[in-house]
Every structure is written in C-alpha cells, then in structure tokens.
Design a protein around this motif. Structure first.
Motif, PDB file in Angstrom:
ATOM      1  N   GLU A   1     -24.400  23.404  29.646  1.00 51.94           N
ATOM      2  CA  GLU A   1     -24.023  22.426  28.639  1.00 51.94           C
ATOM      3  C   GLU A   1     -23.396  21.184  29.265  1.00 51.94           C
ATOM      4  O   GLU A   1     -23.732  20.053  28.899  1.00 51.94           O
ATOM      5  N   LYS A   2     -22.485  21.360  30.212  1.00 49.68           N
ATOM      6  CA  LYS A   2     -21.821  20.202  30.840  1.00 49.68           C
ATOM      7  C   LYS A   2     -22.841  19.306  31.526  1.00 49.68           C
ATOM      8  O   LYS A   2     -22.750  18.077  31.464  1.00 49.68           O
TER       9      LYS A   2
ATOM     10  N   TYR B   1     -18.059  22.839  38.161  1.00 48.47           N
ATOM     11  CA  TYR B   1     -17.821  24.056  38.926  1.00 48.47           C
ATOM     12  C   TYR B   1     -17.828  25.248  37.983  1.00 48.47           C
ATOM     13  O   TYR B   1     -16.977  25.351  37.100  1.00 48.47           O
ATOM     14  N   TYR B   2     -18.810  26.124  38.164  1.00 50.40           N
ATOM     15  CA  TYR B   2     -18.890  27.368  37.400  1.00 50.40           C
ATOM     16  C   TYR B   2     -18.115  28.410  38.188  1.00 50.40           C
ATOM     17  O   TYR B   2     -18.559  28.890  39.222  1.00 50.40           O
ATOM     18  N   ALA B   3     -16.945  28.738  37.684  1.00 54.33           N
ATOM     19  CA  ALA B   3     -16.037  29.664  38.367  1.00 54.33           C
ATOM     20  C   ALA B   3     -16.193  31.051  37.774  1.00 54.33           C
ATOM     21  O   ALA B   3     -15.318  31.535  37.053  1.00 54.33           O
ATOM     22  N   ALA B   4     -17.293  31.680  38.075  1.00 55.27           N
ATOM     23  CA  ALA B   4     -17.581  33.014  37.549  1.00 55.27           C
ATOM     24  C   ALA B   4     -16.511  34.016  37.935  1.00 55.27           C
ATOM     25  O   ALA B   4     -16.251  34.977  37.220  1.00 55.27           O
ATOM     26  N   ASP B   5     -15.860  33.769  39.050  1.00 50.36           N
ATOM     27  CA  ASP B   5     -14.899  34.726  39.599  1.00 50.36           C
ATOM     28  C   ASP B   5     -13.477  34.563  39.067  1.00 50.36           C
ATOM     29  O   ASP B   5     -12.615  35.368  39.381  1.00 50.36           O
ATOM     30  N   VAL B   6     -13.207  33.533  38.259  1.00 49.26           N
ATOM     31  CA  VAL B   6     -11.822  33.314  37.824  1.00 49.26           C
ATOM     32  C   VAL B   6     -11.664  33.238  36.308  1.00 49.26           C
ATOM     33  O   VAL B   6     -10.635  32.803  35.815  1.00 49.26           O
ATOM     34  N   GLY B   7     -12.657  33.676  35.570  1.00 45.98           N
ATOM     35  CA  GLY B   7     -12.638  33.558  34.121  1.00 45.98           C
ATOM     36  C   GLY B   7     -11.492  34.258  33.421  1.00 45.98           C
ATOM     37  O   GLY B   7     -11.141  33.914  32.311  1.00 45.98           O
ATOM     38  N   LYS B   8     -10.867  35.227  34.052  1.00 50.06           N
ATOM     39  CA  LYS B   8      -9.771  35.959  33.413  1.00 50.06           C
ATOM     40  C   LYS B   8      -8.390  35.377  33.751  1.00 50.06           C
ATOM     41  O   LYS B   8      -7.384  35.822  33.236  1.00 50.06           O
ATOM     42  N   MET B   9      -8.353  34.397  34.653  1.00 54.32           N
ATOM     43  CA  MET B   9      -7.075  33.781  35.033  1.00 54.32           C
ATOM     44  C   MET B   9      -6.585  32.839  33.934  1.00 54.32           C
ATOM     45  O   MET B   9      -7.397  32.304  33.174  1.00 54.32           O
TER      46      MET B   9
ATOM     47  N   THR C   1     -18.532  30.133  32.096  1.00 54.46           N
ATOM     48  CA  THR C   1     -19.768  30.829  31.707  1.00 54.46           C
ATOM     49  C   THR C   1     -20.978  29.975  32.064  1.00 54.46           C
ATOM     50  O   THR C   1     -20.891  28.744  32.132  1.00 54.46           O
ATOM     51  N   ARG C   2     -22.107  30.643  32.250  1.00 61.30           N
ATOM     52  CA  ARG C   2     -23.350  29.922  32.557  1.00 61.30           C
ATOM     53  C   ARG C   2     -23.755  28.977  31.425  1.00 61.30           C
ATOM     54  O   ARG C   2     -24.164  27.850  31.690  1.00 61.30           O
TER      55      ARG C   2
END
Length: 179
Positions: A76-77, A29-37, A70-71
C-alpha cells in the motif's frame, strides 16, 4: 515461500524488506520481525536497521522513511507513493472513516487499504480487510476531491502541517496509531 522437504507443506516466510524510491525520496521498511514491539521501540529498531544497511550511504538524508508491519501495508505505501498521494493524509482520512462509521468499521479488527487497482481517478477507493481472516469483506470510496481539498488545506498551512506532523511524528504512519 518455502516448501518443507519433510512434509511438502508450503509456507510464506516473512523477512524484512526495504523499498527505496530515489525519485520520490521514499524508503519503506517492512519490519516483519518487529511487529509485536511497541511502536517507539520498532521505530528505533527500523532506524538502526537502515543505518546498518546503508552505513556509508548518506543519500538517504532527506528521505521519508515509512515503517510497516505487514505485506499489504508495504504494498500500500508503495502504491500510494506511485499515485502521488500523501500517505499521512490518506491515513488521516482512514482515521476519520473509522471514527465516523462505527460499528461497521472496527479499527481493532479491520484494516482499510488503498485500492490501487481501481482506475477511476474520481474516487479514492479502499478495501476493508478482516485482520483475523486476511480477507476482504467490503469496499468503500469517497470522492477524490475530498482528498484534494484536504491536501490543499493541510499542505498550504504551516499550522495544519505541524498538526499532521504531531499525528504522525516518526516512521509509523498508520491510522491505527491514532486510536
């Protein structure tokens, strides 16, 4: 990518993405919207999002969920799974490389990413990326036998497997978590 109709500028719009690999029982899951949490909050958010995406689908039971911000980490995963490499062990190796190669490797400003473009099966290769510029600045490799020996040790021992689970307890499996 989107192009602004007013000025013609092209920008990349980050949106959450889900990769599902049924044969490998993997969800990334690429969570682009929660990277600052904070990580724990982002993991809870990811679990809720997945539940919303697949509310009636219990086929995700037993899947390994990986959360990335991040993309490049998303790609990578997927590449690690396709190469049949345990991402927890690869992240543990990255942690060791960061810890032992100071100051040339800086976990606060750099990422080590698995280099899946290298066809040489005798080495585990990484590209060192500067996070600020998003550019590759160097590469490094270690013999694939190091990974194989580590995998054999960790995955054949209940005690070491528990240690690996304690290092990466939930969905965010990244060497940065250990600093």
């Amino acid at each position: 990518q989107c192009t602004c109709s007013g000025c013609g500028s092209t920008v990349r719009v980050d949106t959450p993405l889900l990769y599902r690999d049924d044969p490998r029982q993997l969800l990334v899951y690429y969570a682009a919207d929660v990277g600052k949490m904070p990580v724990e909050q982002a993991e809870a958010h990811a679990a809720r999002c997945l539940q919303d995406l697949m509310p009636d689908d219990d086929s995700d039971a037993g899947y390994n969920l990986r959360l990335v911000f991040t993309r490049p980490k998303f790609i990578e995963k997927i590449a690690l799974a396709r190469a049949a490499l345990d991402d927890r062990l690869v992240e543990y190796i990255k942690y060791q490389l960061f810890s032992r190669r100071k100051p040339e490797l800086d976990p606060a400003n750099q990422d080590l990413l698995y280099d899946f473009s290298n066809p040489d099966g005798t080495n585990l290769c990484f590209v060192v990326f500067n996070r600020a510029t998003g550019k590759a600045i160097s590469g490094l490799h270690l013999p694939k036998d190091v990974y194989n020996e580590l995998a054999e040790s960790f995955l054949s021992s209940d005690e070491l497997r528990k240690e690996l689970d304690s290092l990466f307890p939930r969905y965010f499996v990244d060497a940065i978590r250990l600093f």
